[in-house]
Design a protein around this motif. Structure first.
Motif, short mmCIF file in Angstrom:
data_model
loop_
_atom_site.label_atom_id
_atom_site.label_comp_id
_atom_site.label_asym_id
_atom_site.label_seq_id
_atom_site.Cartn_x
_atom_site.Cartn_y
_atom_site.Cartn_z
N ALA A 236 -29.61 -9.66 3.43
CA ALA A 236 -29.46 -10.53 4.59
C ALA A 236 -28.84 -11.88 4.23
CB ALA A 236 -30.81 -10.74 5.27
N ASN A 237 -28.66 -12.12 2.92
CA ASN A 237 -27.98 -13.35 2.50
C ASN A 237 -27.14 -13.05 1.26
OD1 ASN A 237 -29.94 -13.16 0.51
ND2 ASN A 237 -30.84 -15.16 0.90
N ALA A 238 -26.29 -13.98 0.92
CA ALA A 238 -25.34 -13.75 -0.18
C ALA A 238 -26.02 -13.54 -1.52
CB ALA A 238 -24.37 -14.92 -0.27
N SER A 239 -27.14 -14.21 -1.76
CA SER A 239 -27.80 -14.08 -3.06
C SER A 239 -28.67 -12.82 -3.15
CB SER A 239 -28.66 -15.32 -3.34
OG SER A 239 -29.69 -15.42 -2.37
N ALA B 221 -24.85 -13.27 9.95
CA ALA B 221 -23.58 -12.55 9.90
C ALA B 221 -23.49 -11.63 8.68
CB ALA B 221 -22.42 -13.53 9.91
N ILE B 222 -23.92 -12.09 7.53
CA ILE B 222 -23.83 -11.25 6.33
C ILE B 222 -24.74 -10.03 6.45
CG2 ILE B 222 -25.58 -12.44 4.94
CD1 ILE B 222 -23.60 -12.07 2.55
N GLY B 223 -25.89 -10.19 7.07
CA GLY B 223 -26.79 -9.07 7.29
C GLY B 223 -26.20 -8.05 8.24
N LEU B 224 -25.57 -8.52 9.31
CA LEU B 224 -24.94 -7.61 10.26
C LEU B 224 -23.77 -6.89 9.61
CD1 LEU B 224 -24.79 -6.32 13.01
CD2 LEU B 224 -23.45 -8.29 13.79
N ASP B 225 -23.00 -7.60 8.81
CA ASP B 225 -21.88 -6.98 8.10
C ASP B 225 -22.41 -5.85 7.20
OD1 ASP B 225 -19.11 -6.75 7.40
OD2 ASP B 225 -19.57 -7.74 5.50
N ASN B 226 -23.50 -6.10 6.50
CA ASN B 226 -24.09 -5.07 5.65
C ASN B 226 -24.67 -3.92 6.47
OD1 ASN B 226 -23.42 -6.34 3.22
ND2 ASN B 226 -25.28 -7.57 3.24
#
Length: 111
Positions: free
Chosen positions: A6-9, A81-86
């Motif tokens: 859900a996040n970049a890290s 956004a990163i979570g939805l992209d994943n």
């Protein structure tokens, strides 16, 4: 059961079940969601939330699976956004794996 970052890290994750993915498929929630540029941003997250809210308001209390998807994944406090992209990536991979089993189940029996 799957976990998406859900996040970049990668310190925050969201658990996604087969039932969640089936619900996304049932309602075609990702159909036309992401623009042709392929970029998932916060506007896309909000667009998905508005679409689902509309579905829930049109049929209140009728689909527990859709409500579970909202509570567990879409409206999860970590969903950005990163979570939805994943999630979109996971859904695409999952749906490709579903095709062979669907073809086997839909093959007409000949005698």
């Amino acid at each position: 059961m799957y976990k998406i970052k859900a996040n970049a890290s990668g310190t925050r994750t969201i658990v996604v079940t087969e039932k969640h993915l089936e619900t996304i498929q049932k309602y075609s929630l990702f159909s036309g969601l992401v623009d042709s540029n392929g970029i998932v941003d916060e506007d896309i997250v909000n667009k998905l939330r508005f679409n689902i809210r509309g579905l829930l308001e049109s049929e209140p209390g009728k689909d527990k699976d859709l409500l579970d998807l909202c509570l567990d994944v879409i409206y999860n406090q970590n969903m950005k956004a990163i979570g939805l992209d994943n999630l979109v990536t996971l859904y695409k991979e999952w749906s490709v794996r579903q095709l062979p089993s669907q073809e086997v189940n839909n093959t007409p029996v000949t005698e």
